[in-house]
Design a protein around this motif. Structure first.
Motif, short mmCIF file in Angstrom:
data_model
loop_
_atom_site.label_atom_id
_atom_site.label_comp_id
_atom_site.label_asym_id
_atom_site.label_seq_id
_atom_site.Cartn_x
_atom_site.Cartn_y
_atom_site.Cartn_z
N MET A 92 13.22 5.55 6.56
CA MET A 92 11.92 6.11 6.92
C MET A 92 11.80 6.30 8.43
O MET A 92 12.27 5.47 9.21
CB MET A 92 10.80 5.21 6.42
CG MET A 92 10.80 5.02 4.90
SD MET A 92 10.77 6.58 3.96
CE MET A 92 9.13 7.20 4.40
N ALA A 93 11.15 7.38 8.81
CA ALA A 93 10.89 7.65 10.22
C ALA A 93 9.87 6.64 10.76
O ALA A 93 9.14 6.01 9.98
CB ALA A 93 10.35 9.08 10.38
N PRO A 94 9.78 6.47 12.07
CA PRO A 94 8.97 5.38 12.63
C PRO A 94 7.47 5.46 12.36
O PRO A 94 6.80 4.43 12.35
CB PRO A 94 9.26 5.46 14.14
CG PRO A 94 9.87 6.79 14.37
CD PRO A 94 10.57 7.15 13.12
N LEU A 95 6.93 6.66 12.14
CA LEU A 95 5.50 6.80 11.86
C LEU A 95 5.26 7.26 10.43
O LEU A 95 4.16 7.72 10.10
CB LEU A 95 4.86 7.81 12.82
CG LEU A 95 4.94 7.51 14.31
CD1 LEU A 95 4.29 8.63 15.13
CD2 LEU A 95 4.28 6.17 14.65
N ALA B 212 1.16 12.78 3.16
CA ALA B 212 1.22 11.39 2.70
C ALA B 212 2.03 11.27 1.42
O ALA B 212 2.86 10.35 1.27
CB ALA B 212 -0.20 10.86 2.48
N ASP B 213 1.81 12.19 0.49
CA ASP B 213 2.57 12.16 -0.77
C ASP B 213 4.07 12.35 -0.51
O ASP B 213 4.91 11.70 -1.16
CB ASP B 213 2.07 13.25 -1.71
CG ASP B 213 0.68 12.95 -2.27
OD1 ASP B 213 0.25 11.78 -2.19
OD2 ASP B 213 0.04 13.88 -2.78
N ALA B 214 4.40 13.23 0.43
CA ALA B 214 5.81 13.45 0.76
C ALA B 214 6.44 12.17 1.32
O ALA B 214 7.58 11.82 0.96
CB ALA B 214 5.95 14.60 1.76
N ALA B 215 5.69 11.46 2.17
CA ALA B 215 6.21 10.20 2.72
C ALA B 215 6.41 9.17 1.62
O ALA B 215 7.41 8.43 1.61
CB ALA B 215 5.24 9.67 3.78
N ASP B 216 5.49 9.12 0.68
CA ASP B 216 5.63 8.16 -0.43
C ASP B 216 6.83 8.47 -1.30
O ASP B 216 7.55 7.56 -1.76
CB ASP B 216 4.36 8.15 -1.28
CG ASP B 216 3.20 7.43 -0.60
OD1 ASP B 216 3.47 6.55 0.24
OD2 ASP B 216 2.04 7.76 -0.92
N ARG B 217 7.09 9.75 -1.53
CA ARG B 217 8.25 10.12 -2.35
C ARG B 217 9.56 9.71 -1.67
O ARG B 217 10.49 9.20 -2.31
CB ARG B 217 8.24 11.62 -2.63
CG ARG B 217 7.18 12.06 -3.64
CD ARG B 217 7.43 13.47 -4.13
NE ARG B 217 7.29 14.45 -3.07
CZ ARG B 217 6.14 15.05 -2.75
NH1 ARG B 217 5.02 14.75 -3.42
NH2 ARG B 217 6.10 15.95 -1.80
N LEU B 218 9.63 9.91 -0.37
CA LEU B 218 10.82 9.51 0.38
C LEU B 218 11.01 7.99 0.32
O LEU B 218 12.12 7.49 0.14
CB LEU B 218 10.72 9.97 1.83
CG LEU B 218 10.80 11.48 2.08
CD1 LEU B 218 10.52 11.78 3.54
CD2 LEU B 218 12.16 12.02 1.69
N ARG B 219 9.91 7.27 0.46
CA ARG B 219 9.98 5.81 0.44
C ARG B 219 10.39 5.32 -0.95
O ARG B 219 11.21 4.42 -1.10
CB ARG B 219 8.64 5.22 0.86
CG ARG B 219 8.66 3.71 1.11
CD ARG B 219 7.35 3.21 1.67
NE ARG B 219 7.17 3.62 3.06
CZ ARG B 219 6.34 4.56 3.47
NH1 ARG B 219 5.61 5.24 2.59
NH2 ARG B 219 6.25 4.86 4.75
N ASP B 220 9.81 5.92 -1.97
CA ASP B 220 10.15 5.52 -3.35
C ASP B 220 11.61 5.81 -3.67
O ASP B 220 12.22 5.11 -4.50
CB ASP B 220 9.25 6.27 -4.34
CG ASP B 220 7.80 5.81 -4.28
OD1 ASP B 220 7.54 4.73 -3.71
OD2 ASP B 220 6.92 6.55 -4.77
N THR C 262 0.86 -1.18 0.00
CA THR C 262 0.00 0.00 0.00
C THR C 262 0.90 1.23 0.00
O THR C 262 2.12 1.13 -0.01
CB THR C 262 -0.95 -0.01 1.21
OG1 THR C 262 -1.91 1.06 1.08
CG2 THR C 262 -0.18 0.17 2.51
N SER C 263 0.28 2.37 -0.01
CA SER C 263 1.03 3.63 0.04
C SER C 263 0.46 4.51 1.14
O SER C 263 -0.67 4.31 1.61
CB SER C 263 0.90 4.37 -1.31
OG SER C 263 -0.44 4.78 -1.52
#
Length: 454
Positions: A68-71, A55-63, A20-21
């Motif tokens: 990744m930070a814990p939350l 949420a989009d910013a977190a997805d870009r970092l993951r991609d 998921t994202s």
């Protein structure tokens, strides 16, 4: 569609595997809020576009393959007491709606953002956090997920926090607990809630009820969720929980006060839980705690809460009392009769009271206690709305057991201990202050027993 009731590690694992994202999780939470009949009474403000951007910013970092930070990317709600830059901190009131927005984030919000949380919105609450019932005449009262057809309360004061989690509008929630305001709604709504030792989490930028007793804690789906969130809130490095060995674990079961007024459902569920824990090797020793019976008399003038709430509200009440919930303002005004001598005496009495409780635990060779979080299942809303007397007596009943731990300066978990499908019942595991790690590790072990017996 709602966000399914999974613990946080389920979602962090799913995100790491690309199942998921963050955007998908956030959209599920926001969609749940958009269609729920309870959303209007659950949130005082939804952060729709800001949540999507986070949420989009977190997805870009993951991609990008970055650590990744814990939350990171998890949708979390916060109680309407925490300052957010650019937002009015309303505290569930009408009085503050025209106030200036906060100029900076509270320490709690700063830590959540640094940990990658997607803050989906601000949750409704008892006005100024001054009740354990969760009723709010200004924004409405969200109904308990267990029995909406009849109409039962969610508990408070973190009412919207609990319902945001139970209804899949957030993966977890952050509330405050001055006399049980995290643990009561957790118990009544079938969630896990943790009240840390107050000094562990900074309250900078949190609208106060009682600075002496206020603490900040999570409401979530498991002990591990609470431990992760607690570490973030306390500014600690999250680490996997190591459940304690239950064989030989010795827990004190106070018989003083904590079962008074207990209904048949709570009594049966708690007794069955104790039997299961005993069979798993836990030694449960019953003790008398005379200090517990003294607390109502100690707080007869309103205690720290009335005194410190009056100090904050006095000027505002003089000019705008008509805009307050009268059931809140009348209790705040109790503090106006307390003198400096009364307050100093209360400080001294508290230290003697804490020592007395600690002595009883030491005599029992037990470092932790168990008891029902609250002695009754979620009360009906309508009678509480209709009668000041019923409101007052029910409020005192629900606050009674949790308040013992706040006055103790302790830490405590509320764990679901009911059979799935039955009325939610909470089991409270508590300890004196500074034993947070022990409570969480022991709680994880107790949780496994309580869940696996069905």
């Amino acid at each position: 569609m709602t966000l399914p009731a999974h613990p946080l590690h389920h979602w962090t694992d799913a995100l790491a595997r690309g199942v998921t994202s963050s955007r998908a999780l956030t959209e599920q939470a926001l969609e749940a809020a958009s269609v729920s009949s309870q959303a209007g009474a659950t949130f005082t403000r939804l952060h729709v576009e800001r949540a999507r951007a986070s949420a989009d910013a977190a997805d870009r970092l993951r991609d990008a393959g970055l650590p990744m930070a814990p939350l990171a990317g998890l949708p979390i709600s916060i109680k309407d007491l925490f300052d957010e830059a650019g937002e009015v901190t309303g505290a569930g009131s009408r009085v503050l709606m025209g106030s200036s927005p906060a100029v900076s984030d509270s320490a709690v919000v700063q830590r959540l953002r640094a940990a990658g949380a997607v803050i989906v919105g601000r949750t409704n609450m008892t006005e100024f956090a001054y009740s354990g019932l969760g009723l709010n005449p200004h924004h409405g009262t969200p109904l308990n997920p267990w029995d909406r057809a009849t109409g039962r309360i969610p508990g408070g004061s973190s009412s919207g926090a609990a319902v945001s989690v139970s209804d899949g509008m957030s993966a977890a929630a952050i509330g405050t607990d001055t006399g049980g305001s995290v643990r009561i709604p957790s118990a009544l709504c079938g969630l896990t809630g943790f009240k840390p030792t107050a000094r562990r989490v900074p309250t900078t930028g949190v609208l106060p009820l009682s600075p002496t007793l206020d603490s900040v804690g999570p409401l979530a789906h498991s002990v591990a969720c609470c431990a992760l969130l607690d570490a973030v809130l306390a500014g600690e490095q999250p680490a996997p929980l190591r459940p304690l060995q239950l064989a030989g674990l010795r827990l004190a079961l106070p018989r003083t006060l904590v079962f008074d007024g207990a209904d048949a459902t709570v009594s049966a569920a708690f007794a069955a839980a104790c039997t299961a824990l005993s069979q798993a090797g836990v030694q449960i020793v019953e003790i008398d705690v005379p200090a517990f019976a003294e607390l109502a008399h100690i707080n007869r003038g309103g205690g720290f809460i009335a005194a410190e709430a009056w100090a904050w509200h006095a000027a505002l009440l003089e000019s705008r009392e008509a805009e307050y919930d009268p059931r809140v303002s009348v209790r705040i005004r109790r503090g106006s009769s307390l003198t400096a001598a009364d307050y100093l005496e209360l400080l001294a009495v508290r230290q003697r009271w804490i020592s007395s409780v600690a002595h009883r635990l030491a005599e029992a060779n037990a470092s932790m206690m168990i008891m029902p979080t609250v002695p009754v299942v979620a009360p009906l809303l309508a009678p509480l709305q209709a009668s000041d007397e019923t409101y007052g007596s029910t409020n005192l009943l629900l606050l009674r057991n949790p308040t013992l731990i706040n006055f103790l300066d302790g830490c405590a978990l509320s764990l679901p201990c009911h059979r799935p499908g039955d009325a939610p019942v909470g089991l409270m595991l508590a300890a004196p202050g500074g034993r947070d790690a022990d409570v969480l590790c022991a709680g994880a072990a107790l949780e496994a027993v309580l869940r696996n017996r069905f």
